[in-house]
Design a protein around this motif. Structure first.
Motif, PDB file in Angstrom:
ATOM      1  N   PRO A 113      99.691 -66.141  23.897  1.00 24.45           N
ATOM      2  CA  PRO A 113      99.650 -65.690  22.499  1.00 24.45           C
ATOM      3  C   PRO A 113     100.582 -66.474  21.571  1.00 24.45           C
ATOM      4  O   PRO A 113     100.234 -66.749  20.423  1.00 24.45           O
ATOM      5  CB  PRO A 113     100.070 -64.219  22.580  1.00 24.45           C
ATOM      6  N   VAL A 114     101.749 -66.864  22.065  1.00 23.20           N
ATOM      7  CA  VAL A 114     102.665 -67.663  21.240  1.00 23.20           C
ATOM      8  C   VAL A 114     102.036 -69.012  20.907  1.00 23.20           C
ATOM      9  O   VAL A 114     102.034 -69.454  19.751  1.00 23.20           O
ATOM     10  CB  VAL A 114     104.036 -67.845  21.939  1.00 23.20           C
ATOM     11  N   VAL A 115     101.498 -69.672  21.923  1.00 28.31           N
ATOM     12  CA  VAL A 115     100.865 -70.980  21.710  1.00 28.31           C
ATOM     13  C   VAL A 115      99.654 -70.837  20.790  1.00 28.31           C
ATOM     14  O   VAL A 115      99.416 -71.685  19.928  1.00 28.31           O
ATOM     15  CB  VAL A 115     100.484 -71.622  23.064  1.00 28.31           C
ATOM     16  N   SER A 116      98.907 -69.765  20.938  1.00 28.98           N
ATOM     17  CA  SER A 116      97.740 -69.520  20.095  1.00 28.98           C
ATOM     18  C   SER A 116      98.154 -69.364  18.630  1.00 28.98           C
ATOM     19  O   SER A 116      97.548 -69.966  17.733  1.00 28.98           O
ATOM     20  CB  SER A 116      97.010 -68.268  20.580  1.00 28.98           C
ATOM     21  N   GLY A 117      99.191 -68.580  18.373  1.00 25.92           N
ATOM     22  CA  GLY A 117      99.680 -68.407  17.009  1.00 25.92           C
ATOM     23  C   GLY A 117     100.201 -69.704  16.412  1.00 25.92           C
ATOM     24  O   GLY A 117      99.926 -70.019  15.251  1.00 25.92           O
ATOM     25  N   CYS A 118     100.918 -70.465  17.213  1.00 28.03           N
ATOM     26  CA  CYS A 118     101.428 -71.762  16.733  1.00 28.03           C
ATOM     27  C   CYS A 118     100.279 -72.720  16.421  1.00 28.03           C
ATOM     28  O   CYS A 118     100.322 -73.455  15.437  1.00 28.03           O
ATOM     29  CB  CYS A 118     102.353 -72.383  17.771  1.00 28.03           C
ATOM     30  N   GLY A 119      99.245 -72.695  17.262  1.00 27.05           N
ATOM     31  CA  GLY A 119      98.091 -73.569  17.045  1.00 27.05           C
ATOM     32  C   GLY A 119      97.384 -73.274  15.740  1.00 27.05           C
ATOM     33  O   GLY A 119      96.996 -74.191  15.001  1.00 27.05           O
ATOM     34  N   GLU A 158      95.727 -69.172  30.178  1.00 28.35           N
ATOM     35  CA  GLU A 158      94.994 -70.379  30.541  1.00 28.35           C
ATOM     36  C   GLU A 158      95.435 -71.518  29.643  1.00 28.35           C
ATOM     37  O   GLU A 158      96.258 -71.340  28.761  1.00 28.35           O
ATOM     38  CB  GLU A 158      93.485 -70.150  30.400  1.00 28.35           C
ATOM     39  N   HIS A 159      94.823 -72.674  29.829  1.00 30.84           N
ATOM     40  CA  HIS A 159      95.244 -73.881  29.128  1.00 30.84           C
ATOM     41  C   HIS A 159      94.564 -74.094  27.778  1.00 30.84           C
ATOM     42  O   HIS A 159      94.970 -74.967  27.024  1.00 30.84           O
ATOM     43  CB  HIS A 159      94.969 -75.099  30.008  1.00 30.84           C
ATOM     44  N   PHE A 160      93.549 -73.331  27.422  1.00 31.91           N
ATOM     45  CA  PHE A 160      92.773 -73.599  26.220  1.00 31.91           C
ATOM     46  C   PHE A 160      93.590 -73.622  24.930  1.00 31.91           C
ATOM     47  O   PHE A 160      93.474 -74.563  24.150  1.00 31.91           O
ATOM     48  CB  PHE A 160      91.605 -72.613  26.105  1.00 31.91           C
ATOM     49  N   PRO A 161      94.430 -72.619  24.644  1.00 30.13           N
ATOM     50  CA  PRO A 161      95.179 -72.700  23.381  1.00 30.13           C
ATOM     51  C   PRO A 161      96.219 -73.820  23.373  1.00 30.13           C
ATOM     52  O   PRO A 161      96.546 -74.360  22.323  1.00 30.13           O
ATOM     53  CB  PRO A 161      95.840 -71.333  23.246  1.00 30.13           C
ATOM     54  N   LEU A 162      96.714 -74.185  24.547  1.00 28.07           N
ATOM     55  CA  LEU A 162      97.670 -75.295  24.610  1.00 28.07           C
ATOM     56  C   LEU A 162      96.998 -76.596  24.188  1.00 28.07           C
ATOM     57  O   LEU A 162      97.560 -77.384  23.425  1.00 28.07           O
ATOM     58  CB  LEU A 162      98.248 -75.411  26.014  1.00 28.07           C
ATOM     59  N   TRP A 166      98.023 -78.917  20.865  1.00 22.65           N
ATOM     60  CA  TRP A 166      98.362 -80.341  20.948  1.00 22.65           C
ATOM     61  C   TRP A 166      97.400 -81.188  20.126  1.00 22.65           C
ATOM     62  O   TRP A 166      97.807 -82.164  19.498  1.00 22.65           O
ATOM     63  CB  TRP A 166      98.400 -80.823  22.384  1.00 22.65           C
ATOM     64  N   LEU A 167      96.124 -80.832  20.132  1.00 24.87           N
ATOM     65  CA  LEU A 167      95.154 -81.573  19.334  1.00 24.87           C
ATOM     66  C   LEU A 167      95.460 -81.429  17.844  1.00 24.87           C
ATOM     67  O   LEU A 167      95.508 -82.425  17.115  1.00 24.87           O
ATOM     68  CB  LEU A 167      93.735 -81.092  19.644  1.00 24.87           C
ATOM     69  N   ALA A 168      95.684 -80.195  17.382  1.00 18.48           N
ATOM     70  CA  ALA A 168      95.994 -79.977  15.963  1.00 18.48           C
ATOM     71  C   ALA A 168      97.293 -80.680  15.575  1.00 18.48           C
ATOM     72  O   ALA A 168      97.386 -81.283  14.500  1.00 18.48           O
ATOM     73  CB  ALA A 168      96.073 -78.485  15.663  1.00 18.48           C
ATOM     74  N   SER A 170      98.626 -83.353  16.986  1.00 21.24           N
ATOM     75  CA  SER A 170      98.379 -84.800  16.970  1.00 21.24           C
ATOM     76  C   SER A 170      97.658 -85.216  15.695  1.00 21.24           C
ATOM     77  O   SER A 170      98.004 -86.230  15.074  1.00 21.24           O
ATOM     78  CB  SER A 170      97.546 -85.220  18.184  1.00 21.24           C
ATOM     79  N   LEU A 171      96.655 -84.453  15.303  1.00 23.18           N
ATOM     80  CA  LEU A 171      95.927 -84.766  14.068  1.00 23.18           C
ATOM     81  C   LEU A 171      96.819 -84.599  12.843  1.00 23.18           C
ATOM     82  O   LEU A 171      96.723 -85.375  11.890  1.00 23.18           O
ATOM     83  CB  LEU A 171      94.684 -83.880  13.957  1.00 23.18           C
ATOM     84  N   LEU A 172      97.693 -83.602  12.869  1.00 25.71           N
ATOM     85  CA  LEU A 172      98.621 -83.418  11.759  1.00 25.71           C
ATOM     86  C   LEU A 172      99.563 -84.612  11.642  1.00 25.71           C
ATOM     87  O   LEU A 172      99.818 -85.112  10.542  1.00 25.71           O
ATOM     88  CB  LEU A 172      99.420 -82.125  11.933  1.00 25.71           C
ATOM     89  N   LEU A 173     100.069 -85.083  12.765  1.00 24.99           N
ATOM     90  CA  LEU A 173     100.941 -86.259  12.730  1.00 24.99           C
ATOM     91  C   LEU A 173     100.200 -87.489  12.213  1.00 24.99           C
ATOM     92  O   LEU A 173     100.735 -88.252  11.404  1.00 24.99           O
ATOM     93  CB  LEU A 173     101.523 -86.532  14.118  1.00 24.99           C
ATOM     94  N   ALA A 174      98.958 -87.676  12.657  1.00 21.40           N
ATOM     95  CA  ALA A 174      98.170 -88.815  12.179  1.00 21.40           C
ATOM     96  C   ALA A 174      97.893 -88.693  10.686  1.00 21.40           C
ATOM     97  O   ALA A 174      98.009 -89.681   9.939  1.00 21.40           O
ATOM     98  CB  ALA A 174      96.863 -88.910  12.965  1.00 21.40           C
ATOM     99  N   ALA A 175      97.535 -87.507  10.225  1.00 17.78           N
ATOM    100  CA  ALA A 175      97.262 -87.298   8.797  1.00 17.78           C
ATOM    101  C   ALA A 175      98.510 -87.552   7.958  1.00 17.78           C
ATOM    102  O   ALA A 175      98.440 -88.133   6.875  1.00 17.78           O
ATOM    103  CB  ALA A 175      96.735 -85.884   8.562  1.00 17.78           C
ATOM    104  N   THR A 176      99.652 -87.129   8.477  1.00 15.66           N
ATOM    105  CA  THR A 176     100.910 -87.356   7.763  1.00 15.66           C
ATOM    106  C   THR A 176     101.209 -88.846   7.648  1.00 15.66           C
ATOM    107  O   THR A 176     101.612 -89.330   6.588  1.00 15.66           O
ATOM    108  CB  THR A 176     102.064 -86.624   8.474  1.00 15.66           C
ATOM    109  N   GLU A 177     100.998 -89.573   8.731  1.00 16.09           N
ATOM    110  CA  GLU A 177     101.212 -91.025   8.715  1.00 16.09           C
ATOM    111  C   GLU A 177     100.287 -91.710   7.726  1.00 16.09           C
ATOM    112  O   GLU A 177     100.704 -92.571   6.955  1.00 16.09           O
ATOM    113  CB  GLU A 177     101.037 -91.613  10.107  1.00 16.09           C
ATOM    114  N   LEU A 178      99.013 -91.318   7.728  1.00 11.40           N
ATOM    115  CA  LEU A 178      98.047 -91.931   6.805  1.00 11.40           C
ATOM    116  C   LEU A 178      98.372 -91.602   5.357  1.00 11.40           C
ATOM    117  O   LEU A 178      98.213 -92.442   4.478  1.00 11.40           O
ATOM    118  CB  LEU A 178      96.643 -91.459   7.158  1.00 11.40           C
TER     119      LEU A 178
END
Length: 185
Positions: A113-119, A158-162, A166-168, A170-178
């Motif tokens: 649940p923590v990872v899900s909320g952070c995601g 399970e691993h799904f929210p993790l 990580w995907l969100a 990573s995309l946030l970091l890429a968007a910030t760089e761009l």
């Protein structure tokens, strides 16, 4: 005719607090669902949904021997040591009436649940950084938060929210760089 209008400037503090509020709400909903699943002994089963094996994940996270699945074989290892350290610190101070085994299991059940909320919070921030206003970002991330896969995946150990976090991120970091004119590569 398609016209493009620049989005109105958003208050970064507003977006931050919206992300925190939506992340906290997602955490609370995921936690409530997880508690319901646990009370109904769902976590003692194989292949609950989408090939989820929460019984194996909980066994591995609590320090038992986990049969290494082919998908994310080290999932339990990410959390076993930090949770063990917290349990050791709590047991040394005597702050919890729970036994070490009970406390370990309860902390393991908090991970998803923590990872899900952070995601979901990171998803809101990502949508905003891609140009959506604060309120449209909230609506879109809120729709993601109440999707079936987010509700169920964020409530089962399970691993799904993790992977989603990580995907969100990573995309946030890429968007910030761009946005700052730098290539993310």
């Amino acid at each position: 005719m398609v016209t493009s209008h620049p989005s109105p400037p958003s208050n970064p503090r507003l977006v931050f607090w919206l992300a925190c509020a939506l992340g906290a709400a997602t955490f609370l909903v995921s936690l409530a669902l997880e508690r319901q699943f646990d009370q109904r002994a769902v976590f003692g089963q194989f292949n609950v949904l989408f090939d989820m094996d929460p019984n194996l994940r909980l066994e591995g996270m609590t320090g038992g021997v986990e049969i290494m699945p082919l998908v994310h074989p080290n999932f339990s290892n990410y959390f076993r040591l930090p949770i063990g350290a917290v349990v050791k610190a709590v047991s040394l101070t005597g702050l919890s009436p729970l036994t070490d085994t009970e406390l370990t299991r309860q902390l393991c059940l908090l991970v998803t649940p923590v990872v899900s909320g952070c995601g979901v919070a990171v998803l809101l921030w990502l949508l905003h950084s891609l140009g959506l206003g604060a309120w449209p970002s909230l609506v879109m991330a809120g729709l993601g938060a109440v999707s079936f896969s987010q509700l169920i995946g964020g409530s089962v150990p399970e691993h799904f929210p993790l992977g989603g976090l990580w995907l969100a991120a990573s995309l946030l970091l890429a968007a910030t760089e761009l946005r700052h004119g730098r290539s993310p590569t």
